[in-house]
Motif scaffolding. Sequence first.
Motif, PDB file in Angstrom:
ATOM      1  N   GLU A  77      16.391   7.302  -0.164  1.00  0.00           N
ATOM      2  CA  GLU A  77      15.137   7.623   0.533  1.00  0.00           C
ATOM      3  C   GLU A  77      13.936   7.321  -0.352  1.00  0.00           C
ATOM      4  OE1 GLU A  77      15.643  11.693   1.572  1.00  0.00           O
ATOM      5  OE2 GLU A  77      17.127  11.279   3.157  1.00  0.00           O
ATOM      6  N   GLU A  78      14.051   7.672  -1.621  1.00  0.00           N
ATOM      7  CA  GLU A  78      12.960   7.407  -2.570  1.00  0.00           C
ATOM      8  C   GLU A  78      12.712   5.915  -2.714  1.00  0.00           C
ATOM      9  OE1 GLU A  78      12.170   7.848  -7.374  1.00  0.00           O
ATOM     10  OE2 GLU A  78      13.634   9.182  -6.403  1.00  0.00           O
ATOM     11  N   ARG A  79      13.774   5.142  -2.830  1.00  0.00           N
ATOM     12  CA  ARG A  79      13.625   3.692  -2.976  1.00  0.00           C
ATOM     13  C   ARG A  79      13.079   3.075  -1.683  1.00  0.00           C
ATOM     14  NH1 ARG A  79      16.581   1.759  -7.509  1.00  0.00           N
ATOM     15  NH2 ARG A  79      17.056  -0.279  -6.576  1.00  0.00           N
ATOM     16  N   GLY A  80      13.498   3.636  -0.534  1.00  0.00           N
ATOM     17  CA  GLY A  80      12.980   3.142   0.742  1.00  0.00           C
ATOM     18  C   GLY A  80      11.490   3.352   0.863  1.00  0.00           C
ATOM     19  N   ARG A  81      11.002   4.508   0.392  1.00  0.00           N
ATOM     20  CA  ARG A  81       9.553   4.771   0.442  1.00  0.00           C
ATOM     21  C   ARG A  81       8.769   3.800  -0.430  1.00  0.00           C
ATOM     22  NH1 ARG A  81      11.402  10.213   0.327  1.00  0.00           N
ATOM     23  NH2 ARG A  81      11.018  10.336  -1.922  1.00  0.00           N
ATOM     24  N   LYS A  82       9.423   3.295  -1.466  1.00  0.00           N
ATOM     25  CA  LYS A  82       8.771   2.344  -2.368  1.00  0.00           C
ATOM     26  C   LYS A  82       8.926   0.903  -1.890  1.00  0.00           C
ATOM     27  CE  LYS A  82       9.350   5.206  -6.504  1.00  0.00           C
ATOM     28  NZ  LYS A  82      10.012   5.312  -7.837  1.00  0.00           N
ATOM     29  N   GLY A  83       9.591   0.740  -0.756  1.00  0.00           N
ATOM     30  CA  GLY A  83       9.775  -0.604  -0.216  1.00  0.00           C
ATOM     31  C   GLY A  83      10.935  -1.368  -0.820  1.00  0.00           C
ATOM     32  N   ILE A  84      11.808  -0.682  -1.537  1.00  0.00           N
ATOM     33  CA  ILE A  84      12.967  -1.343  -2.144  1.00  0.00           C
ATOM     34  C   ILE A  84      14.088  -1.400  -1.116  1.00  0.00           C
ATOM     35  CG2 ILE A  84      14.683  -1.262  -3.993  1.00  0.00           C
ATOM     36  CD1 ILE A  84      12.666   0.385  -5.625  1.00  0.00           C
ATOM     37  N   ARG A  85      14.611  -2.570  -0.881  1.00  0.00           N
ATOM     38  CA  ARG A  85      15.693  -2.757   0.074  1.00  0.00           C
ATOM     39  C   ARG A  85      16.948  -3.200  -0.673  1.00  0.00           C
ATOM     40  NH1 ARG A  85      12.714  -0.114   2.252  1.00  0.00           N
ATOM     41  NH2 ARG A  85      11.511  -0.448   4.170  1.00  0.00           N
ATOM     42  N   ASP A  86      17.842  -2.287  -0.879  1.00  0.00           N
ATOM     43  CA  ASP A  86      19.061  -2.594  -1.638  1.00  0.00           C
ATOM     44  C   ASP A  86      20.123  -3.200  -0.727  1.00  0.00           C
ATOM     45  OD1 ASP A  86      18.476  -1.419  -4.355  1.00  0.00           O
ATOM     46  OD2 ASP A  86      18.118   0.348  -3.101  1.00  0.00           O
ATOM     47  N   LYS A  87      20.958  -4.049  -1.302  1.00  0.00           N
ATOM     48  CA  LYS A  87      22.013  -4.707  -0.544  1.00  0.00           C
ATOM     49  C   LYS A  87      23.055  -3.699  -0.100  1.00  0.00           C
ATOM     50  CE  LYS A  87      25.273  -8.574  -0.804  1.00  0.00           C
ATOM     51  NZ  LYS A  87      25.829  -9.642  -1.684  1.00  0.00           N
ATOM     52  N   ALA A  88      23.393  -3.715   1.188  1.00  0.00           N
ATOM     53  CA  ALA A  88      24.351  -2.746   1.729  1.00  0.00           C
ATOM     54  C   ALA A  88      25.758  -2.986   1.198  1.00  0.00           C
ATOM     55  CB  ALA A  88      24.353  -2.798   3.255  1.00  0.00           C
ATOM     56  N   GLY A  89      26.191  -4.230   1.141  1.00  0.00           N
ATOM     57  CA  GLY A  89      27.532  -4.532   0.669  1.00  0.00           C
ATOM     58  C   GLY A  89      28.569  -4.464   1.772  1.00  0.00           C
ATOM     59  N   GLU A  90      29.806  -4.733   1.410  1.00  0.00           N
ATOM     60  CA  GLU A  90      30.896  -4.819   2.381  1.00  0.00           C
ATOM     61  C   GLU A  90      31.419  -3.444   2.772  1.00  0.00           C
ATOM     62  OE1 GLU A  90      32.063  -7.596   3.766  1.00  0.00           O
ATOM     63  OE2 GLU A  90      30.623  -8.823   2.642  1.00  0.00           O
TER      64      GLU A  90
END
Length: 247
Positions: A101-114
């Motif tokens: 949630e914190e990274r999402g608020r900062k606009g960071i989009r992490d790879k979901a993966g398999e």
Amino acid sequence: MNRNISVFPAVTLAALCCFSTISEAQNMDKNLALNAKQQGIVTIAAFTATGDLERLKPALHEGLDAGLTVNEIKEILVQLYAYTGFPRSLNALNAFMGVMEERGRKGIRDKAGEEARPFPATKSSMELGTEIQTRLAGKPVTGAIYTFAPAIDRFLKGHLFGDIFGRDNLDFQNRELATISALANMKGVDPQLQAHFAIGFNTGLTEAQMRGLITVFTVRVGEKEAENANDLLGKALSSRAKERSLK
């Protein structure tokens, strides 16, 4: 005036210690046989095992920044319930949700993966788990404890090695890195830690990688825990050498 003079050396010493720690960490990263993602697995698993959420949260950030996918980290945290208990696993997953949630608020989009693929329809969890356990242990696993309590044998084979290790979105090497790191940061589990060092070798992990794990512990987790892990790694290596000499 004298007070200011006495403060200056203390500040200088603190700064030197800080630079020394940063330099040590940088040198560690250059020299380790573990890549950045694997180092992330080590610290995530270690702090999950002890419920140290304050240290786990930055470790989760570092793991994501190093390239671990969201689903790889979820898989590590779920797997560890089998070793650390549901409370530790659930608390770690809650901490991970907060990090995301914190990274999402900062606009960071992490790879979901398999996602894990479905299990083979032709095999039961018990059959699959027995195969995986035998492969990782290097031989069929038997013993008095399993005769004394057959249920634990069924749970280990069918659930741990079948339902959990049978999920294919995290390979055996990384699963063992997570397991070894969790056990290395727990008290009273030395026999299991030594056994998992041996299993780790059977997955293809090298001695250099094992020693890299211990270096990560020394720098980022705890020196006492690193020393204990180093002693048990030595015992695992001695047993491995003895077994090879008998073949």
